[in-house]
Write an enzyme that holds these catalytic residues in place. Structure first.
Site, PDB file in Angstrom:
ATOM      1  N   GLU A  92       0.857  -1.194   0.000  1.00 19.01           N
ATOM      2  CA  GLU A  92       0.000   0.000   0.000  1.00 19.01           C
ATOM      3  C   GLU A  92       0.897   1.249   0.000  1.00 19.01           C
ATOM      4  O   GLU A  92       0.983   1.980   0.992  1.00 19.01           O
ATOM      5  CB  GLU A  92      -0.926  -0.050   1.224  1.00 19.01           C
ATOM      6  CG  GLU A  92      -2.013   0.984   1.252  1.00 19.01           C
ATOM      7  CD  GLU A  92      -3.215   0.698   0.368  1.00 19.01           C
ATOM      8  OE1 GLU A  92      -4.194   1.434   0.479  1.00 19.01           O
ATOM      9  OE2 GLU A  92      -3.189  -0.241  -0.448  1.00 19.01           O
ATOM     10  N   LYS A  97       2.732   1.557  -6.421  1.00 17.14           N
ATOM     11  CA  LYS A  97       1.546   1.208  -7.210  1.00 17.14           C
ATOM     12  C   LYS A  97       1.534   1.944  -8.554  1.00 17.14           C
ATOM     13  O   LYS A  97       1.206   1.348  -9.579  1.00 17.14           O
ATOM     14  CB  LYS A  97       0.263   1.485  -6.428  1.00 17.14           C
ATOM     15  CG  LYS A  97      -0.010   0.437  -5.340  1.00 17.14           C
ATOM     16  CD  LYS A  97      -1.333   0.692  -4.661  1.00 17.14           C
ATOM     17  CE  LYS A  97      -1.637  -0.335  -3.592  1.00 17.14           C
ATOM     18  NZ  LYS A  97      -2.140  -1.610  -4.098  1.00 17.14           N
ATOM     19  N   SER A 119      -7.467   0.625  -0.095  1.00 18.02           N
ATOM     20  CA  SER A 119      -8.582   1.149   0.680  1.00 18.02           C
ATOM     21  C   SER A 119      -8.490   2.657   0.850  1.00 18.02           C
ATOM     22  O   SER A 119      -9.461   3.293   1.226  1.00 18.02           O
ATOM     23  CB  SER A 119      -8.632   0.480   2.052  1.00 18.02           C
ATOM     24  OG  SER A 119      -7.428   0.741   2.754  1.00 18.02           O
ATOM     25  N   HIS A 140     -11.255  -2.979  -3.698  1.00 22.67           N
ATOM     26  CA  HIS A 140     -10.799  -3.177  -2.329  1.00 22.67           C
ATOM     27  C   HIS A 140     -11.438  -4.440  -1.759  1.00 22.67           C
ATOM     28  O   HIS A 140     -12.615  -4.449  -1.414  1.00 22.67           O
ATOM     29  CB  HIS A 140     -11.139  -1.957  -1.467  1.00 22.67           C
ATOM     30  CG  HIS A 140     -10.742  -2.129  -0.043  1.00 22.67           C
ATOM     31  ND1 HIS A 140     -11.499  -1.646   0.993  1.00 22.67           N
ATOM     32  CD2 HIS A 140      -9.676  -2.747   0.518  1.00 22.67           C
ATOM     33  CE1 HIS A 140     -10.906  -1.965   2.132  1.00 22.67           C
ATOM     34  NE2 HIS A 140      -9.806  -2.623   1.878  1.00 22.67           N
TER      35      HIS A 140
END
Length: 179
Positions: A92, A97, A119, A140
């Site tokens: 995350e 990403k 999320s 998610h």
């Protein structure tokens, strides 16, 4: 837009769970991780779970053989060249990403959907790093994926309605309740 083949990037707990529910729903799945040991651990875990399901009479050995036939694994993202969607389930971290989604945009066929399992990160910012921001969205999943029914489908600022609809339909087919 009909999804037939799913790519999952990241074979940790989350990615392995996404691959499991997708295979069990009858999808061809390509599960990739850059670390071979993580891929091996994921496959062992899947087969252990399926073995227990056979022992409990929940599935047949033939079904497990079918699941294994639908699953392809590896360490090279070029294996995603013919998938209809890639669900990225990695760390995350927005910079990581964005880099990975950019690479996926270059590897995958032009019509492929790129999903990121997040999320909290901005889908629009992640999408802007790709050559196809209209085909990027968030998916998610909740842990453990095989038990939790909910999946949030999160469009970016320019994600098209047909992409959102295709992912909602796919989510239902893998036994999830998309919101």
């Amino acid at each position: 837009m009909d999804i037939k083949k799913i790519g999952v990037l990241g074979a940790g707990t989350m990615g392995a769970g996404i691959a499991q529910v997708s295979v069990e729903a009858g999808y061809n799945v390509v599960l990739i991780d850059v670390v071979p040991e993580i891929v091996e651990k994921a496959v062992k875990g899947l087969n252990k779970a399926w073995g227990k399901a056979v022992e409990k009479g929940k599935v047949t050995a033939e079904a497990v053989a079918s699941y294994n036939g639908l699953l392809t694994t590896g360490t090279d993202i070029n294996a995603f060249k013919d998938v209809d969607i890639v669900i990225e389930a990695i760390i995350e971290n927005i910079d990581v990403k964005k880099k990975v989604q950019k690479q996926l945009g270059e590897v995958c066929k032009p019509e492929a959907i790129l999903a990121t399992n997040t999320s909290a990160l901005s889908i629009t910012e992640i999408a802007a790093a790709t050559n196809r921001p209209d085909k990027v969205l968030g998916m998610h999943f909740f842990n453990p994926v095989v038990m939790m029914k909910l999946v949030e489908v999160i469009p970016g600022a320019v994600t098209t309605d047909d992409v959102v609809q295709a992912v909602i339909e796919m989510s239902k087919k893998i036994g999830k309740e998309p919101v």
